[in-house]
Write a protein that holds these residues in place. Structure first.
Motif, PDB file in Angstrom:
ATOM      1  N   ALA A  95       0.851  -1.224   0.203  1.00 59.71           N
ATOM      2  CA  ALA A  95      -0.059  -0.099  -0.076  1.00 59.71           C
ATOM      3  C   ALA A  95       0.773   1.279  -0.007  1.00 59.71           C
ATOM      4  O   ALA A  95       0.879   2.017   1.037  1.00 59.71           O
ATOM      5  CB  ALA A  95      -0.837   0.003   1.364  1.00 59.71           C
ATOM      6  N   PRO A 125       2.011   5.035  -0.172  1.00 58.59           N
ATOM      7  CA  PRO A 125       1.376   6.392   0.048  1.00 58.59           C
ATOM      8  C   PRO A 125       1.290   6.821  -1.539  1.00 58.59           C
ATOM      9  O   PRO A 125       0.191   7.631  -1.547  1.00 58.59           O
ATOM     10  CB  PRO A 125       2.314   7.033   0.889  1.00 58.59           C
ATOM     11  N   MET A 179      -2.147   6.344  -2.576  1.00 56.32           N
ATOM     12  CA  MET A 179      -3.170   7.172  -1.889  1.00 56.32           C
ATOM     13  C   MET A 179      -3.429   8.452  -2.693  1.00 56.32           C
ATOM     14  O   MET A 179      -4.500   9.025  -2.827  1.00 56.32           O
ATOM     15  CB  MET A 179      -2.741   7.392  -0.687  1.00 56.32           C
ATOM     16  N   VAL A 195      -7.603  -7.241  -0.505  1.00 61.03           N
ATOM     17  CA  VAL A 195      -7.791  -7.054   1.099  1.00 61.03           C
ATOM     18  C   VAL A 195      -6.596  -6.462   1.995  1.00 61.03           C
ATOM     19  O   VAL A 195      -6.727  -5.925   2.774  1.00 61.03           O
ATOM     20  CB  VAL A 195      -8.602  -8.085   1.870  1.00 61.03           C
ATOM     21  N   GLY A 196      -5.338  -7.214   1.450  1.00 65.11           N
ATOM     22  CA  GLY A 196      -4.232  -6.740   2.129  1.00 65.11           C
ATOM     23  C   GLY A 196      -3.699  -5.290   1.964  1.00 65.11           C
ATOM     24  O   GLY A 196      -2.914  -4.989   2.640  1.00 65.11           O
ATOM     25  N   TRP A 197      -4.207  -4.518   0.853  1.00 58.92           N
ATOM     26  CA  TRP A 197      -3.727  -3.368   0.548  1.00 58.92           C
ATOM     27  C   TRP A 197      -4.678  -2.275   0.361  1.00 58.92           C
ATOM     28  O   TRP A 197      -4.446  -1.028   0.762  1.00 58.92           O
ATOM     29  CB  TRP A 197      -2.422  -3.397  -0.501  1.00 58.92           C
ATOM     30  N   LEU A 242      -6.280   0.426   3.141  1.00 61.84           N
ATOM     31  CA  LEU A 242      -5.185   1.401   3.315  1.00 61.84           C
ATOM     32  C   LEU A 242      -5.401   2.593   2.536  1.00 61.84           C
ATOM     33  O   LEU A 242      -4.843   3.689   2.749  1.00 61.84           O
ATOM     34  CB  LEU A 242      -3.893   0.709   3.681  1.00 61.84           C
ATOM     35  N   ARG A 280      -8.764   4.507   2.545  1.00 65.77           N
ATOM     36  CA  ARG A 280      -8.543   5.518   3.846  1.00 65.77           C
ATOM     37  C   ARG A 280      -7.530   6.648   3.777  1.00 65.77           C
ATOM     38  O   ARG A 280      -7.813   7.598   3.802  1.00 65.77           O
ATOM     39  CB  ARG A 280      -8.091   4.396   5.261  1.00 65.77           C
ATOM     40  N   GLY A 281      -6.448   6.168   3.263  1.00 64.65           N
ATOM     41  CA  GLY A 281      -5.373   7.192   3.301  1.00 64.65           C
ATOM     42  C   GLY A 281      -5.663   8.252   2.014  1.00 64.65           C
ATOM     43  O   GLY A 281      -5.127   9.412   2.089  1.00 64.65           O
TER      44      GLY A 281
END
Lengths: 343, 298
Positions: free
Chosen positions: B61, B63, B66, B84-86, B89, B92-93
């Protein structure tokens, strides 16, 4: 007749009672996960923590609260002076619908550097860097308050986090006057050098009032380089991270302390890692203590993403007649739901 | 104070100006990217997080993702816990409420698919990396691609009414192309093909074209091959007379090559399973063509 009716009713009641709950009933349960860290340790000098132990167990619960908030609670079970204690490591709520920003309310690990935000099971080494333990305390800097973070509209990833907290860290803040708060800020930047490599640079700072009624200031900087090739990225990767942390506590028991830590991590194969770390604690120290220098080497075998076996050897030269040498073996597991790890 | 009011007013005006620019779409995989490009044409700007040579189960994930997600109008994902593993995040970010699951800019392709290999009864991590809602590699069945393409067409039309006719035309073109080629592909592959694969990536492709997957090099999904398991695979391969071992190109082919040494007539092919997984597969139809040509009995 009455008896029959009673039996009939009872059995009916029993049947309805024994009906399983519709499985949807579980759909709103929070995601639950447990991390457990088992440790076997052998130190040459300080033998008090030698032997096998349950280093820590972490219980994690997370779920969306409603359309507007999501919440996460993390309880840590740890041995404290011979007895197991359960304490909230984190318990916070975050907003989902606020555009451009995330508002956080509750107790959480503060963004004072990168390492401080990690849970014990995600530490790159078995123990925390010397500077984190010496400056931020054994449990790290975790505070209760309100925080806001947002992305700054720059061409690269740039995030600003600001926390306004009660400031309860015993050594750093903990002012007698409850009106005095502590603030913590972090500025994080990340650049993609290529599809495979990134560099991250961050600075952090904190200010609060300590038990002497005087200021405590913290400052930190972090630098991370990560590489994972686009082809064959399952089998090889590399990381180099360096962090600097300093404390300036004013007042009666004034104290200045700072340190630097740097580590290298190389993934040899899908499930094997070798790592090295160097710690130096005691740059611009005010007390007449010798600085501590530590070398740490670690080899990790990860059977899957949910378990890890790690062997670590470290030597600490802290000016005493004999250097400390510790060999540790840690087995680390994760069961249940596990929120994704940050990059 | 007055300048402040003017500042706020200008800010509000700027923020409320509807943008007439192209739709900015982010997809999790390159296969989805290719589908969105097929339907959206020059009215969309598409980027994929995962590269064609990366395993979408284990992306990090970053940044920087994001930042891309923050600017996106639409996030197209596979779902079924593949990301689901990344992905949570990144969402959300991004601080972009539109692309939250259930938001106006969220599109989860897996929710429109009848999945295969959906586990029944209880599941456990002892079974390896199982997906409770079924195998997530459904886009390797060309007919599933048509199902997803139609939903993408609906979604894009919702977000950009003006071009809904254009999206519909593109969808028709795509669906006709797939339907006209299916029969040809089946002929090329022939009947009773038997193969070995590394991971259960090609389940849907095999299901569509009646190919038998005799053995998997992974003893369980996500678990690297063990010596004992490899012996078993060799035994099965010899018994069934398998001639082809396929290794998805984000896995290491060493083990497959070892099996091939012991099983006479077994050829190992390193194959792309995503668009852009190799230079000559810039598009999802070309990916199918490539897979068909690998499968062709020679």
């Amino acid at each position: 007749m009455k008896l029959l009716l009673a039996i009939f009713l009872c059995s009916f009641a029993y049947i309805t009672y024994a009906q399983p709950l519709p499985s949807r009933g579980k759909a709103f349960n929070p995601d639950i996960g447990v991390n457990a860290l088992f440790l076997d340790q052998e130190s040459k000098r300080d033998k008090s923590e030698n032997g096998m132990s349950l280093q820590e167990a972490e219980l994690q619960f997370s779920s969306d609260v409603d359309a507007y908030f999501t919440a996460r609670v993390l309880l840590a079970i740890e041995e404290e002076a011979g007895e197991y204690e359960i304490s909230p490591e984190e318990a916070f709520v975050e907003t989902l619908q606020v555009p451009y920003a995330t508002i956080k309310i509750g107790k959480s690990k503060m963004p004072m550097g990168k390492h401080n935000q990690l849970h014990s099971h995600a530490f790159p080494f078995i123990n925390a860097p010397l500077q984190n333990e010496a400056i931020l305390g054994e449990e790290g800097l975790s505070e209760t308050g309100v925080g806001a973070s947002g992305l700054i509209p720059l061409p690269w990833f740039s995030e600003l986090t600001f926390d306004y907290t009660q400031g309860e860290n015993e050594d750093l803040f903990n002012a007698g006057d409850k009106g005095k708060k502590a603030i913590i800020g972090h500025f994080k930047n990340l650049w993609e050098l290529s599809d495979a490599a990134t560099i991250e640079f961050g600075i952090s700072g904190a200010q609060g009032t300590n038990s002497d009624g005087a200021d405590t200031n913290l400052a930190g900087a972090d630098f991370t380089f990560k590489w994972r090739p686009v082809e064959g990225g399952k089998y090889h990767s590399f990381e180099w991270a360096t962090e600097y942390l300093q404390k300036d506590r004013k007042g009666l028991s004034a104290d200045k302390l700072s340190g630097i830590v740097s580590h290298l991590k190389y993934q040899l194969a899908q499930r094997w890692w070798v790592q090295y770390r160097y710690d130096y604690l005691g740059l611009n120290q005010s007390r007449s203590l010798d600085p501590s220098k530590r070398h740490t080497a670690l080899i990790a075998f990860l059977p899957s993403e949910f378990s890890a076996l790690r062997l670590q050897y470290e030597t600490i030269d802290d000016g005493q007649a004999e250097d400390e040498r510790t060999l540790s073996l840690q087995f680390n597991i994760s069961i249940g739901a596990h929120p994704a790890h940050a990059y | 104070m007055k300048t402040f009011k003017i500042f706020i007013f200008t800010l509000c005006t700027i923020l409320s100006i509807p943008s007439y620019a192209k739709l900015n779409v982010i997809t999790t995989t390159t296969n989805l990217k290719s589908l969105v490009e097929r339907i959206g044409g020059d009215q969309v700007e598409v980027q994929s997080f995962c590269k064609g040579t990366q395993d979408p189960h284990y992306l990090e994930a970053k940044p920087s993702y994001m930042l891309k997600a923050a600017k996106a109008d639409l996030l197209v994902s596979i779902g079924l816990e593949l990301e689901v593993g990344w992905l949570p995040l990144i969402i959300r970010g991004s601080r972009n409420p539109k692309i939250q699951e259930g938001g106006s800019g969220s599109f989860v392709a897996g929710s429109f698919i009848e999945t295969l290999e959906k586990p029944t009864g209880t599941i456990s991590r002892a079974d390896g990396d199982v997906h409770p809602e079924g195998n997530p590699h459904f886009l390797l069945d060309p007919q599933n691609a048509v199902i997803v393409a139609e939903k993408i067409k609906d979604k894009l039309s919702d977000m950009d009414h003006e071009h809904s006719k254009y999206f519909l035309e593109n969808f028709k073109k795509f669906s006709n192309e797939i339907n006209s080629k299916l029969e040809q592909w089946q002929k090329q592959i022939g009947k009773n093909r038997k193969v070995i694969t590394y991971h259960k990536t090609l389940t849907y492709f095999f299901h569509r074209f009646g190919i038998k997957n005799i053995a998997l090099l992974e003893p369980k999904p996500g678990i690297p091959p063990s010596a004992g398991h490899i012996m078993e695979v060799m035994k099965n391969a010899k018994k069934e007379g398998v001639q082809l071992a396929l290794v998805e190109n984000y896995f290491d082919p060493t083990v497959a090559n070892r099996v091939a040494k012991d099983v006479t007539g077994l050829k190992v092919r390193l194959i792309p399973v995503s668009v852009e997984g190799e230079k000559d597969v810039p598009d999802i139809v070309q990916l199918y063509e490539k897979l068909v040509s690998v499968m062709e009995a020679k």
